[in-house]
Design a protein around this motif. Structure first.
Motif, PDB file in Angstrom:
ATOM      1  N   LYS A 197       0.723  -0.913  -0.028  1.00 20.86           N
ATOM      2  CA  LYS A 197       0.078  -0.078  -0.012  1.00 20.86           C
ATOM      3  C   LYS A 197       0.800   1.205   0.183  1.00 20.86           C
ATOM      4  CE  LYS A 197      -3.992   2.354   2.588  1.00 20.86           C
ATOM      5  NZ  LYS A 197      -4.804   2.182   3.624  1.00 20.86           N
ATOM      6  N   SER A 198       2.041   1.326   0.839  1.00 19.35           N
ATOM      7  CA  SER A 198       2.705   2.561   0.855  1.00 19.35           C
ATOM      8  C   SER A 198       3.665   2.538  -0.433  1.00 19.35           C
ATOM      9  CB  SER A 198       3.985   2.133   1.959  1.00 19.35           C
ATOM     10  OG  SER A 198       3.418   2.093   3.187  1.00 19.35           O
ATOM     11  N   PHE A 199       3.872   1.371  -1.015  1.00 19.64           N
ATOM     12  CA  PHE A 199       4.653   1.595  -2.395  1.00 19.64           C
ATOM     13  C   PHE A 199       3.793   2.096  -3.377  1.00 19.64           C
ATOM     14  CE2 PHE A 199       5.128  -0.721  -6.584  1.00 19.64           C
ATOM     15  CZ  PHE A 199       6.253  -0.050  -6.793  1.00 19.64           C
ATOM     16  N   ARG A 200       2.103   1.680  -3.436  1.00 17.44           N
ATOM     17  CA  ARG A 200       1.723   2.300  -4.330  1.00 17.44           C
ATOM     18  C   ARG A 200       0.855   3.766  -4.212  1.00 17.44           C
ATOM     19  NH1 ARG A 200      -1.487  -2.562  -3.312  1.00 17.44           N
ATOM     20  NH2 ARG A 200      -3.083  -1.315  -2.226  1.00 17.44           N
ATOM     21  N   MET A 201       0.805   4.288  -2.999  1.00 12.07           N
ATOM     22  CA  MET A 201       0.897   5.735  -2.590  1.00 12.07           C
ATOM     23  C   MET A 201       1.963   6.392  -3.069  1.00 12.07           C
ATOM     24  SD  MET A 201      -1.143   5.343   0.832  1.00 12.07           S
ATOM     25  CE  MET A 201      -1.250   7.226   1.299  1.00 12.07           C
ATOM     26  N   GLY A 202       3.201   6.047  -2.566  1.00 13.22           N
ATOM     27  CA  GLY A 202       4.407   6.875  -2.990  1.00 13.22           C
ATOM     28  C   GLY A 202       4.698   7.045  -4.601  1.00 13.22           C
ATOM     29  N   LEU A 203       4.607   5.819  -5.179  1.00  7.84           N
ATOM     30  CA  LEU A 203       4.706   5.756  -6.720  1.00  7.84           C
ATOM     31  C   LEU A 203       3.622   6.622  -7.153  1.00  7.84           C
ATOM     32  CD1 LEU A 203       6.394   4.236  -8.957  1.00  7.84           C
ATOM     33  CD2 LEU A 203       4.613   2.479  -9.033  1.00  7.84           C
ATOM     34  N   GLY A 224       2.803  11.510 -10.130  1.00  5.82           N
ATOM     35  CA  GLY A 224       1.908  12.853 -10.152  1.00  5.82           C
ATOM     36  C   GLY A 224       2.718  14.306 -10.124  1.00  5.82           C
ATOM     37  N   LEU A 225       3.537  14.286  -9.220  1.00  5.42           N
ATOM     38  CA  LEU A 225       4.372  15.157  -8.728  1.00  5.42           C
ATOM     39  C   LEU A 225       5.196  15.519 -10.160  1.00  5.42           C
ATOM     40  CD1 LEU A 225       5.645  15.054  -5.058  1.00  5.42           C
ATOM     41  CD2 LEU A 225       4.214  16.841  -6.156  1.00  5.42           C
ATOM     42  N   CYS A 226       5.883  14.504 -10.675  1.00  8.82           N
ATOM     43  CA  CYS A 226       6.962  14.523 -11.841  1.00  8.82           C
ATOM     44  C   CYS A 226       5.812  15.039 -13.052  1.00  8.82           C
ATOM     45  CB  CYS A 226       7.375  13.031 -12.277  1.00  8.82           C
ATOM     46  SG  CYS A 226       8.802  12.423 -11.453  1.00  8.82           S
ATOM     47  N   VAL A 227       4.794  14.615 -13.086  1.00  8.33           N
ATOM     48  CA  VAL A 227       3.920  15.111 -14.191  1.00  8.33           C
ATOM     49  C   VAL A 227       3.347  16.772 -14.047  1.00  8.33           C
ATOM     50  CG1 VAL A 227       1.636  14.813 -15.478  1.00  8.33           C
ATOM     51  CG2 VAL A 227       2.976  12.822 -14.709  1.00  8.33           C
ATOM     52  N   LEU A 228       3.189  16.985 -12.840  1.00  6.04           N
ATOM     53  CA  LEU A 228       2.842  18.011 -12.456  1.00  6.04           C
ATOM     54  C   LEU A 228       3.782  19.317 -12.663  1.00  6.04           C
ATOM     55  CD1 LEU A 228       0.674  20.157 -11.065  1.00  6.04           C
ATOM     56  CD2 LEU A 228       1.624  19.497  -8.643  1.00  6.04           C
ATOM     57  N   THR A 282       9.911  20.328  -7.797  1.00  2.66           N
ATOM     58  CA  THR A 282       8.821  19.420  -7.948  1.00  2.66           C
ATOM     59  C   THR A 282       9.277  18.076  -8.407  1.00  2.66           C
ATOM     60  OG1 THR A 282       7.397  21.340  -8.233  1.00  2.66           O
ATOM     61  CG2 THR A 282       6.366  19.416  -8.723  1.00  2.66           C
ATOM     62  N   GLY A 283       9.842  18.026  -9.433  1.00  2.22           N
ATOM     63  CA  GLY A 283      10.496  16.843 -10.052  1.00  2.22           C
ATOM     64  C   GLY A 283      11.230  16.141  -9.059  1.00  2.22           C
ATOM     65  N   GLY A 284      12.211  16.670  -8.474  1.00  7.38           N
ATOM     66  CA  GLY A 284      13.110  16.186  -7.659  1.00  7.38           C
ATOM     67  C   GLY A 284      12.245  15.527  -6.402  1.00  7.38           C
ATOM     68  N   VAL A 285      11.316  16.072  -5.948  1.00  8.12           N
ATOM     69  CA  VAL A 285      10.509  15.494  -4.761  1.00  8.12           C
ATOM     70  C   VAL A 285       9.820  14.183  -5.480  1.00  8.12           C
ATOM     71  CG1 VAL A 285       8.453  15.792  -3.208  1.00  8.12           C
ATOM     72  CG2 VAL A 285      10.230  17.608  -3.684  1.00  8.12           C
ATOM     73  N   GLY A 286       9.229  14.546  -6.636  1.00 11.76           N
ATOM     74  CA  GLY A 286       8.734  13.203  -7.040  1.00 11.76           C
ATOM     75  C   GLY A 286       9.677  12.020  -7.490  1.00 11.76           C
ATOM     76  N   ALA A 287      10.933  12.397  -7.901  1.00 12.82           N
ATOM     77  CA  ALA A 287      11.794  11.348  -8.074  1.00 12.82           C
ATOM     78  C   ALA A 287      12.151  10.531  -6.777  1.00 12.82           C
ATOM     79  CB  ALA A 287      13.030  11.995  -8.660  1.00 12.82           C
ATOM     80  N   PHE A 288      12.264  11.527  -5.622  1.00 21.94           N
ATOM     81  CA  PHE A 288      12.653  10.846  -4.257  1.00 21.94           C
ATOM     82  C   PHE A 288      11.324   9.890  -3.935  1.00 21.94           C
ATOM     83  CE2 PHE A 288      11.927  10.772   0.362  1.00 21.94           C
ATOM     84  CZ  PHE A 288      13.047  10.721   0.863  1.00 21.94           C
TER      85      PHE A 288
END
Length: 320
Positions: A181-187, A192-196, A221-227
């Motif tokens: 569940k954590s994996f799906r949410m984080g992914l 979403g952040l990378c797209v945003l 924003t992309g950096g947080v998404g990649a994290f």
């Protein structure tokens, strides 16, 4: 449901392939799935139901005894090596989490360094702060990546090519299901952040008329998404490594002698030899052929070599 099937596959890793064992495996899967649906109907959560199904079924020895089947002998003796214990598995997962965090943080800091340098065009003070921030963030980010990677590689080497104890297999499936569940949410959030980050770039560049701020926000924003994507994927892969096969494999492209023999049986020496000499020979042939005929299309050699290698690998692989 996929976790249940993978768990059952792991139990039958050392069971000889016969019509009887195939039928027994199919029957067990049907029983486990039926029990799973019963628990869901009773109000259990997906995680609770899967955990209960796995815990209620005994070891493979007990299952085979009830089915009056035998487990095949191990492909080689374990006298010269100890199985990976549950304590070592938990240590590995802890190191994996630290590595995931340090690697993800390092990449995030590198992204933020690119964001900070975008401010150099605003004023002298911003230029100084941007360059200073860039240098600090790059140094710290690379430090985290190198430090985390070295610890992780050392931990993997300690376990490489060692058999996995059955309680490790079982616990790994529990951990994998618990983290799903954590994996799906984080992914999802990371993607979403990378797209945003893309519309954010255009928003600041077109509406606010600040290309520098747009690019800076894009990297942040992309950096947080990649994290989020990297962290959750590495942690999940740490659990997955303890469920794949009978041996711990540090590098999937270069499994050790025991893992190779388990996967390829009598063809293991051939595969080990191919891993050592195949690609160097392909590269030498590429140089020879390119000098002979030209460099424009000789890259196709690597494509053909890759396809051939995959075909040989699949041909000789033992399928359970």
């Amino acid at each position: 449901m996929k976790i249940i099937k993978e768990y059952l596959d792991s139990l039958f890793l050392t069971v000889p392939i016969t019509p009887e064992t195939k039928k027994a495996k199919e029957d067990l899967l049907a029983i486990m799935e039926d029990h799973y649906h019963e628990l869901i109907a009773e109000g259990k959560s997906e995680h609770e139901a899967i955990g209960a199904v796995i815990s209620e079924f005994g070891s493979i020895d007990e299952i085979l005894a009830e089915l009056e089947l035998e487990q095949e002998e191990e492909y080689e003796s374990y006298d010269d090596v100890e199985s990976v214990t549950l304590d070592e598995a938990f240590d590995f997962w802890a190191v994996t989490r630290r590595f995931a965090f340090e690697l993800s943080l390092g990449i995030l800091l590198l992204a933020l360094s690119m964001a900070s340098i975008m401010f150099i065009g605003f004023s002298e003070i911003f230029a100084f702060l941007g360059l200073f921030g860039f240098a600090i963030l790059v140094a710290v980010g690379i430090g985290f990546i190198i430090s985390g990677s070295m610890k992780y590689v050392r931990e993997k080497r300690k376990l490489d090519d060692r058999p996995l104890a059955r309680d490790v297999h079982k616990e790994a499936f529990f951990q994998l299901e618990n983290y799903d569940k954590s994996f799906r949410m984080g992914l999802s959030l990371g993607i979403g952040l990378c797209v945003l980050s893309i519309p954010t770039l255009f928003f600041f560049a077109s509406i606010v008329y600040s290309a520098e701020l747009g690019v800076s926000t894009f990297f942040a924003t992309g950096g947080v998404g990649a994290f989020l994507i990297i962290y959750t994927s590495i942690v999940r892969n740490g659990f997955k490594k303890m469920t794949n096969g009978q041996y711990f494999v540090s590098d999937e492209d270069h499994p050790g002698p025991r893992a190779t023999k388990h996967s390829y049986g009598a063809a293991a020496p051939l595969m080990i030899t191919m891993r050592k000499f195949y690609w160097p020979l392909v590269f030498l042939f590429y140089l020879f052929w390119s000098n002979l005929t030209g460099w424009e299309s000789s890259w196709i050699i690597f494509v053909v070599a890759g396809i051939f290698y995959s075909l040989v690998s699949e041909t000789f692989k033992r399928h359970k």
